[in-house]
Motif scaffolding. Sequence first.
Motif, PDB file in Angstrom:
ATOM      1  N   PHE A 180      93.889 116.682  52.747  1.00  0.00           N
ATOM      2  CA  PHE A 180      94.473 115.347  52.683  1.00  0.00           C
ATOM      3  C   PHE A 180      95.806 115.372  51.937  1.00  0.00           C
ATOM      4  CE2 PHE A 180      90.017 114.733  53.509  1.00  0.00           C
ATOM      5  CZ  PHE A 180      90.023 113.745  54.483  1.00  0.00           C
ATOM      6  N   GLY A 181      95.957 116.315  51.007  1.00  0.00           N
ATOM      7  CA  GLY A 181      97.261 116.506  50.397  1.00  0.00           C
ATOM      8  C   GLY A 181      98.281 116.971  51.422  1.00  0.00           C
ATOM      9  N   LEU A 182      97.863 117.881  52.300  1.00  0.00           N
ATOM     10  CA  LEU A 182      98.754 118.328  53.373  1.00  0.00           C
ATOM     11  C   LEU A 182      99.047 117.197  54.353  1.00  0.00           C
ATOM     12  CD1 LEU A 182      97.211 121.849  54.084  1.00  0.00           C
ATOM     13  CD2 LEU A 182      99.195 121.278  52.676  1.00  0.00           C
ATOM     14  N   LEU A 183      98.059 116.343  54.581  1.00  0.00           N
ATOM     15  CA  LEU A 183      98.282 115.189  55.447  1.00  0.00           C
ATOM     16  C   LEU A 183      99.296 114.239  54.814  1.00  0.00           C
ATOM     17  CD1 LEU A 183      97.321 113.991  58.141  1.00  0.00           C
ATOM     18  CD2 LEU A 183      95.578 112.731  56.869  1.00  0.00           C
ATOM     19  N   GLY A 184      99.241 114.117  53.492  1.00  0.00           N
ATOM     20  CA  GLY A 184     100.237 113.312  52.801  1.00  0.00           C
ATOM     21  C   GLY A 184     101.633 113.895  52.942  1.00  0.00           C
ATOM     22  N   LEU A 185     101.747 115.221  52.837  1.00  0.00           N
ATOM     23  CA  LEU A 185     103.045 115.864  53.051  1.00  0.00           C
ATOM     24  C   LEU A 185     103.530 115.647  54.481  1.00  0.00           C
ATOM     25  CD1 LEU A 185     102.562 119.265  51.178  1.00  0.00           C
ATOM     26  CD2 LEU A 185     103.848 117.267  50.405  1.00  0.00           C
ATOM     27  N   ALA A 186     102.596 115.688  55.440  1.00  0.00           N
ATOM     28  CA  ALA A 186     102.973 115.432  56.831  1.00  0.00           C
ATOM     29  C   ALA A 186     103.523 114.020  56.990  1.00  0.00           C
ATOM     30  CB  ALA A 186     101.761 115.640  57.744  1.00  0.00           C
ATOM     31  N   ALA A 187     102.913 113.063  56.294  1.00  0.00           N
ATOM     32  CA  ALA A 187     103.408 111.685  56.350  1.00  0.00           C
ATOM     33  C   ALA A 187     104.811 111.588  55.759  1.00  0.00           C
ATOM     34  CB  ALA A 187     102.448 110.759  55.602  1.00  0.00           C
ATOM     35  N   MET A 188     105.054 112.316  54.674  1.00  0.00           N
ATOM     36  CA  MET A 188     106.385 112.314  54.067  1.00  0.00           C
ATOM     37  C   MET A 188     107.417 112.902  55.017  1.00  0.00           C
ATOM     38  SD  MET A 188     105.145 113.529  50.269  1.00  0.00           S
ATOM     39  CE  MET A 188     106.778 114.057  49.776  1.00  0.00           C
ATOM     40  N   HIS A 189     107.051 113.996  55.693  1.00  0.00           N
ATOM     41  CA  HIS A 189     107.968 114.604  56.657  1.00  0.00           C
ATOM     42  C   HIS A 189     108.205 113.671  57.839  1.00  0.00           C
ATOM     43  CE1 HIS A 189     108.702 118.881  55.461  1.00  0.00           C
ATOM     44  NE2 HIS A 189     107.737 118.577  54.609  1.00  0.00           N
ATOM     45  N   TRP A 193     108.122 110.429  57.782  1.00  0.00           N
ATOM     46  CA  TRP A 193     108.977 109.336  57.322  1.00  0.00           C
ATOM     47  C   TRP A 193     110.440 109.761  57.273  1.00  0.00           C
ATOM     48  CZ3 TRP A 193     111.838 109.177  52.696  1.00  0.00           C
ATOM     49  CH2 TRP A 193     112.441 107.938  52.420  1.00  0.00           C
ATOM     50  N   ALA A 194     110.682 111.015  56.879  1.00  0.00           N
ATOM     51  CA  ALA A 194     112.062 111.487  56.718  1.00  0.00           C
ATOM     52  C   ALA A 194     112.654 112.057  57.999  1.00  0.00           C
ATOM     53  CB  ALA A 194     112.113 112.556  55.621  1.00  0.00           C
ATOM     54  N   ALA A 195     111.832 112.226  59.040  1.00  0.00           N
ATOM     55  CA  ALA A 195     112.234 113.006  60.213  1.00  0.00           C
ATOM     56  C   ALA A 195     113.532 112.528  60.849  1.00  0.00           C
ATOM     57  CB  ALA A 195     111.112 113.002  61.244  1.00  0.00           C
ATOM     58  N   ASN A 196     113.659 111.241  61.134  1.00  0.00           N
ATOM     59  CA  ASN A 196     114.807 110.740  61.892  1.00  0.00           C
ATOM     60  C   ASN A 196     115.899 110.140  61.021  1.00  0.00           C
ATOM     61  OD1 ASN A 196     113.758 111.551  64.303  1.00  0.00           O
ATOM     62  ND2 ASN A 196     112.899 109.560  64.844  1.00  0.00           N
ATOM     63  N   ARG A 197     115.846 110.391  59.741  1.00  0.00           N
ATOM     64  CA  ARG A 197     116.894 109.889  58.863  1.00  0.00           C
ATOM     65  C   ARG A 197     118.024 110.905  58.763  1.00  0.00           C
ATOM     66  NH1 ARG A 197     112.580 107.196  58.005  1.00  0.00           N
ATOM     67  NH2 ARG A 197     112.622 105.112  57.102  1.00  0.00           N
ATOM     68  N   PRO A 198     119.254 110.432  58.715  1.00  0.00           N
ATOM     69  CA  PRO A 198     120.393 111.365  58.730  1.00  0.00           C
ATOM     70  C   PRO A 198     120.409 112.317  57.541  1.00  0.00           C
ATOM     71  CG  PRO A 198     121.103 109.131  58.185  1.00  0.00           C
ATOM     72  CD  PRO A 198     119.683 109.028  58.651  1.00  0.00           C
ATOM     73  N   ASN A 199     119.846 111.888  56.428  1.00  0.00           N
ATOM     74  CA  ASN A 199     119.819 112.731  55.233  1.00  0.00           C
ATOM     75  C   ASN A 199     118.418 113.284  54.990  1.00  0.00           C
ATOM     76  OD1 ASN A 199     118.760 110.237  54.723  1.00  0.00           O
ATOM     77  ND2 ASN A 199     119.610 110.044  52.662  1.00  0.00           N
ATOM     78  N   ALA A 200     117.727 113.638  56.082  1.00  0.00           N
ATOM     79  CA  ALA A 200     116.332 114.063  55.981  1.00  0.00           C
ATOM     80  C   ALA A 200     116.170 115.283  55.079  1.00  0.00           C
ATOM     81  CB  ALA A 200     115.775 114.359  57.373  1.00  0.00           C
ATOM     82  N   ARG A 201     117.039 116.271  55.228  1.00  0.00           N
ATOM     83  CA  ARG A 201     116.915 117.486  54.420  1.00  0.00           C
ATOM     84  C   ARG A 201     117.073 117.179  52.932  1.00  0.00           C
ATOM     85  NH1 ARG A 201     117.073 122.348  57.167  1.00  0.00           N
ATOM     86  NH2 ARG A 201     117.545 122.200  59.400  1.00  0.00           N
ATOM     87  N   MET A 202     118.016 116.317  52.624  1.00  0.00           N
ATOM     88  CA  MET A 202     118.224 115.953  51.226  1.00  0.00           C
ATOM     89  C   MET A 202     117.025 115.193  50.675  1.00  0.00           C
ATOM     90  SD  MET A 202     120.060 116.059  48.538  1.00  0.00           S
ATOM     91  CE  MET A 202     121.641 116.640  49.178  1.00  0.00           C
ATOM     92  N   LEU A 203     116.486 114.274  51.473  1.00  0.00           N
ATOM     93  CA  LEU A 203     115.318 113.515  51.034  1.00  0.00           C
ATOM     94  C   LEU A 203     114.132 114.431  50.764  1.00  0.00           C
ATOM     95  CD1 LEU A 203     115.461 110.427  53.438  1.00  0.00           C
ATOM     96  CD2 LEU A 203     115.846 110.425  50.966  1.00  0.00           C
ATOM     97  N   LEU A 204     113.899 115.373  51.676  1.00  0.00           N
ATOM     98  CA  LEU A 204     112.778 116.291  51.499  1.00  0.00           C
ATOM     99  C   LEU A 204     113.002 117.204  50.295  1.00  0.00           C
ATOM    100  CD1 LEU A 204     112.024 117.248  55.213  1.00  0.00           C
ATOM    101  CD2 LEU A 204     110.650 115.809  53.702  1.00  0.00           C
ATOM    102  N   ALA A 205     114.246 117.634  50.097  1.00  0.00           N
ATOM    103  CA  ALA A 205     114.541 118.484  48.938  1.00  0.00           C
ATOM    104  C   ALA A 205     114.262 117.737  47.640  1.00  0.00           C
ATOM    105  CB  ALA A 205     115.996 118.948  48.989  1.00  0.00           C
ATOM    106  N   VAL A 206     114.649 116.457  47.594  1.00  0.00           N
ATOM    107  CA  VAL A 206     114.402 115.658  46.395  1.00  0.00           C
ATOM    108  C   VAL A 206     112.903 115.456  46.188  1.00  0.00           C
ATOM    109  CG1 VAL A 206     114.690 113.375  45.371  1.00  0.00           C
ATOM    110  CG2 VAL A 206     116.628 114.495  46.476  1.00  0.00           C
ATOM    111  N   MET A 207     112.179 115.142  47.276  1.00  0.00           N
ATOM    112  CA  MET A 207     110.743 114.906  47.153  1.00  0.00           C
ATOM    113  C   MET A 207     110.011 116.152  46.680  1.00  0.00           C
ATOM    114  SD  MET A 207     109.677 112.301  50.253  1.00  0.00           S
ATOM    115  CE  MET A 207     110.352 113.302  51.576  1.00  0.00           C
ATOM    116  N   TYR A 208     110.358 117.299  47.261  1.00  0.00           N
ATOM    117  CA  TYR A 208     109.697 118.529  46.834  1.00  0.00           C
ATOM    118  C   TYR A 208     110.109 118.918  45.418  1.00  0.00           C
ATOM    119  CZ  TYR A 208     107.403 119.596  51.243  1.00  0.00           C
ATOM    120  OH  TYR A 208     106.567 119.566  52.331  1.00  0.00           O
TER     121      TYR A 208
END
Length: 288
Positions: A224-233, A235-250
Amino acid sequence: MLLSYIAPLPLMMVGLHRGLVAALVAGLAAMAAVAGVAGELSSLPFAVSAVLPSLVVVRQALLCRSNSDGSVEWYPPGLVLGWLTGMGVALILIGVALVPDQPAGGEMGGIQAWVTDTVGRTMELLAPTLTVEQRRSALDWWVPYFPAMVAGSWLAMAIVNAVTAQGFLARLGRSQRPTPVYRKLELPVWLGVVLAVAWAVGAMAEGDLGYLARNVAAVTLIPFGLLGLAAMHGWAANRPNARMLLAVMYGVLFLASAWAFVPVAGLGLVRFLTRFRRSADGGDGKEK
């Protein structure tokens, strides 16, 4: 020591490229090599930690079926994760079955008392300079969920190596199946049932049963933790700054250490219960 964590990687790469038989042959050869170098008894833990998860991942990940329209439907990654989680729970149950009979140790119960004694003796051998207070503090931290820590480490190692093996093969053009879209991860319903039952039993029961149930619940929470990470990905998938958002979240998750797993797993539970999807993250988690 660090190389032991990637021991399943070459076996999984061989299997995901050449198939289950090749993975089995590679696993047996690796076990023979380990036995020759470190002794026959060393091949058993190697088989459990490296060969067994590799065979399960390869067998399940390469399952597929052809649809009437000619497309190929591959075994969903969530079901592979379910198999690995079930094996992690089975390892806890097998370990408990192998614990020698112990008299009930007050509130802790026989199994937890045995774990306390075993971990304490190990700490005396590996860290003899620790004071009594430091040793007691470490035991208070480790013992309540020690079986889950062991099984969870096994599960995490299997997951990381499986994803890495598939990624390497895909880059080399040698993978038999397409790489799953991990942000579309879906978990089998039975994982939620096991988590709910284990949590309820762990909250109400005492002694060995409660101790065992709490550890099973902790291991079952990992998907379920991995499922939460999947939800985060997702959410960020189609945003122009997706890589930056994921880097900040991680980065935040890394700084928060293990405690960050709790809200992430909570997000995964919400996704599991509601099956919510953003339009950009639609699909059923299957590759065709």
